[in-house]
Motif scaffolding. Structure first.
Motif, PDB file in Angstrom:
ATOM      1  N   GLU A 186      19.124 -28.350  24.477  1.00  0.00           N
ATOM      2  CA  GLU A 186      18.128 -27.317  24.744  1.00  0.00           C
ATOM      3  C   GLU A 186      18.458 -26.514  26.004  1.00  0.00           C
ATOM      4  OE1 GLU A 186      14.688 -29.737  25.016  1.00  0.00           O
ATOM      5  OE2 GLU A 186      14.846 -30.408  22.932  1.00  0.00           O
ATOM      6  N   ARG A 187      19.182 -27.141  26.933  1.00  0.00           N
ATOM      7  CA  ARG A 187      19.620 -26.472  28.152  1.00  0.00           C
ATOM      8  C   ARG A 187      21.013 -26.969  28.500  1.00  0.00           C
ATOM      9  NH1 ARG A 187      15.680 -24.293  31.927  1.00  0.00           N
ATOM     10  NH2 ARG A 187      13.586 -24.400  31.028  1.00  0.00           N
ATOM     11  N   SER A 189      22.400 -28.642  30.816  1.00  0.00           N
ATOM     12  CA  SER A 189      22.141 -29.547  31.929  1.00  0.00           C
ATOM     13  C   SER A 189      22.353 -30.974  31.426  1.00  0.00           C
ATOM     14  CB  SER A 189      20.705 -29.358  32.436  1.00  0.00           C
ATOM     15  OG  SER A 189      20.476 -30.123  33.590  1.00  0.00           O
ATOM     16  N   TYR A 192      19.650 -32.903  29.381  1.00  0.00           N
ATOM     17  CA  TYR A 192      19.366 -32.314  28.077  1.00  0.00           C
ATOM     18  C   TYR A 192      20.493 -32.626  27.087  1.00  0.00           C
ATOM     19  CZ  TYR A 192      15.519 -29.742  30.197  1.00  0.00           C
ATOM     20  OH  TYR A 192      14.347 -29.402  30.838  1.00  0.00           O
ATOM     21  N   ASP A 390      11.038 -28.124  33.471  1.00  0.00           N
ATOM     22  CA  ASP A 390      11.857 -26.914  33.607  1.00  0.00           C
ATOM     23  C   ASP A 390      11.209 -25.730  32.892  1.00  0.00           C
ATOM     24  OD1 ASP A 390      14.174 -27.587  35.176  1.00  0.00           O
ATOM     25  OD2 ASP A 390      14.782 -28.910  33.555  1.00  0.00           O
ATOM     26  N   ASP A 391      10.642 -25.988  31.685  1.00  0.00           N
ATOM     27  CA  ASP A 391       9.963 -24.914  30.949  1.00  0.00           C
ATOM     28  C   ASP A 391       8.799 -24.355  31.765  1.00  0.00           C
ATOM     29  OD1 ASP A 391      11.568 -25.276  28.655  1.00  0.00           O
ATOM     30  OD2 ASP A 391      10.302 -26.930  27.984  1.00  0.00           O
TER      31      ASP A 391
END
Length: 578
Positions: A186-187, A189, A192, A390-391
């Motif tokens: 999803e990211r 990072s 994730y 984060d979102d």
């Protein structure tokens, strides 16, 4: 000077009660209502009325008459209002408050010569930090900051669960499942990317045929046994997974910011033998029983037993946490743990077990918090991925940027460039999230609402931050910085009101540290913001006569320092422009 005035008032009141042959065990000193022209008041007359045999107002008058204000520095007079004995501030109180508050470190208390470890967050390293748990690092970091301001030597710890079944499943999945079988992260990072293995591993154990699951479970069990037996290769396998995920989680937490002095792994207490030694001691306790194929403590006052050793010889999280807490007690004077409300039973059992093991649990305090919820449709997120911290922070920064841009449309942009706007958006957006969460009592549930959190006109982070920016804007207009501010020129009620609120700041820090309630500091920032705005409306600074101008500039510096340090104590940045 508030702390000094309180000490003076307490001594004078105790002396008066002694002279009247009345008990001094409860002085009843508190802050009076806003409409009372006093800094402190005593409600002792309520308590003593029955003993004296007179109505409280009469007792209050007798007490006030017995108080000798001769030689007092910060108390100018003592009056009564109904049953209350009021302590009025002296000119020295205001003058010394102004002199103290123009110092950059105003609000920091003297060294307590006491070490405190604050353990917070400690989320399982299995994936990104979720919004629902965001309250832990925010409250935990604020508690640590407040204790630091109060003069304690603070260490911030993250206790890493790297020995439980979840991590064994994660390690097995990472070593077994091919990345080509996984969805895109999803990211970009580490946490994730890694969480894909964890989710796929759990799906495998739920959906695969029994023979394949049995084989996987055998490998998972071997990882757990390897950790228990001190196998170095197993530790390294697990550490690769745990450290990779923690690295990504740490980057997210730093955005809040929530930083740590040490990541303490629970395997540490397995490897050094302290868990095994603790198990031996637990088995020797009178309440230790072997039931349902496990060693347990049948603790008094608890319906549920505390299991500390499985039949296969493996320890549990609580067992290792007991060893962890004994290590804290050996190395720190006090220990504070921030926990979700669903961990209260475990925390109570842990404290009871620590007492049975001979530990002084007065060293240990817990701060419990309830969850953070988002209103339905409250923010955009990728379908099916849930809402990670984060979102939330990305959304907050984006919304803050829009708000800042809209406000700049209505006035000159001045010297602000795009980098300035981005900086302010980060300060305001992240500050709004953090402030909205930390400003509530931890045990009360929160539904995060954007309109409230980002309202520049309401009691929110931007509202307080704007006061700091306004102070900086005034000071940027002149190079005049009075090093020895002349208090005598400050005669307007709004000036005195602002000094009264500024003077309270050290006591606010002291109480917040005593009670482990940083939300009281956030409440205080709203008080000083409102009081400063009243001063700003009624008392021109730069256009005043020279003597008044210098004194008011000093008051603006005092307000700026107080707001900046109060915000810093709860982890919110203070922008110099907005």
């Amino acid at each position: 000077m508030f702390l000094q005035l309180r000490a003076e008032a307490a001594d004078a009141l105790a002396a008066a009660l002694t002279d009247l042959d009345l008990p001094t065990d409860d002085l009843g000193i508190e802050e009076p209502p806003e409409d009372v022209d006093a800094v402190l008041a005593s409600s002792a007359a309520f308590r003593l009325a029955g003993e004296v045999g007179a109505p409280p107002p009469s007792v209050a008058a007798d007490i006030a008459g017995a108080i000798d204000t001769t030689g007092l520095i910060y108390v100018s007079d003592v009056t009564t209002q109904g049953p209350y004995v009021n302590f009025l501030p002296s000119e020295a109180y205001f003058a010394e408050t102004l002199s103290a508050a123009v110092e950059d470190d105003y609000g920091r208390l003297p060294d307590q010569k006491t070490s405190v470890v604050v353990e917070h967050t400690s989320a399982n390293p299995t994936g990104p930090v979720h919004v629902g748990r965001a309250r832990n690092p925010i409250i935990g970091d604020a508690v640590a900051r407040v204790l630091d301001y109060a003069g304690y030597d603070v260490d911030r710890h993250y206790y890493v669960n790297d020995a439980g079944r979840q991590i064994a499943v994660f390690t097995w999945a990472y070593e077994t499942i091919d990345e080509s079988e996984l969805p895109e992260p999803e990211r970009d990072s580490p946490e994730y990317e890694m969480v894909r293995y964890y989710r796929a591993g759990n799906s495998y154990l739920e959906d695969e045929d029994p023979d394949a699951v049995e084989e996987a479970e055998a490998e998972i069990q071997s990882i757990l046994q390897g950790l228990e037996e001190g196998d170095e290769e197993t530790y390294e396998r697990v550490a690769e997974v745990v450290d990779t995920v923690l690295g990504g989680m740490q980057t997210t937490l730093e955005r809040l910011p929530a930083e740590f002095d040490e990541f303490v792994k629970e395997t540490r207490f397995m490897r050094d033998g302290s868990t095994d030694a603790l198990v031996d001691r637990l088995q020797e306790l009178d309440c230790a029983v072997y039931e349902d194929d496990a060693w347990q403590l049948d603790l008094p006052d608890f319906e549920k037993n505390l299991v500390f050793l499985r039949s296969d010889g493996t320890s549990l999280y609580t067992t290792r946490d007991l060893a962890h807490h004994e290590w804290k007690f050996e190395n720190y004077d006090r220990a504070v743990t921030v926990l979700g409300e669903d961990h209260k039973l475990q925390a109570d059992q842990l404290s009871a077990a620590l007492e049975l093991l001979g530990n002084d649990t007065d060293q240990l305090r817990q701060v419990f918090y309830s969850w953070v919820n988002l209103p339905e449709g409250g923010m955009s997120t990728r379908e099916g991925t849930g809402i990670d911290l984060d979102d939330l922070l990305d959304e907050a920064i984006g919304r803050a940027r829009e708000e800042v841009e809209d406000r700049l449309d209505d006035r000159s942009r001045g010297d602000l460039d795009e980098d300035d706007i981005e900086r302010i958006a980060h300060q305001v957006g992240v500050g709004a999230v953090r402030y909205d969460i930390v400003s509530k009592q931890p045990t009360k549930g929160i539904t995060f609402e954007w309109d409230r959190a980002l309202d520049f006109e309401a009691q929110s982070a931007p509202y307080v931050q704007y006061v700091h920016a306004r102070c900086c804007g005034i000071l940027d207009e002149t190079e005049d910085r009075p090093t020895e501010p002349d208090f005598d020129a400050l005669t307007e009620p709004e000036e005195r009101d602002l000094l009264r609120v500024v003077a309270r700041f050290p006591r606010v820090i002291e109480e917040a540290a005593e009670d482990l309630q940083p939300h009281s500091v956030a409440t205080y920032t709203r008080d000083i913001a409102e009081t400063f705005n009243a001063f700003y409306r009624e008392c021109p600074v730069l256009d005043a006569d020279p003597e008044t101008r210098r004194a008011r500039l000093a008051l603006v510096v005092a307000a700026r320092n107080t707001v900046a340090n109060a915000l810093d104590a709860v982890g919110v940045e203070a922008p110099t422009s907005m």
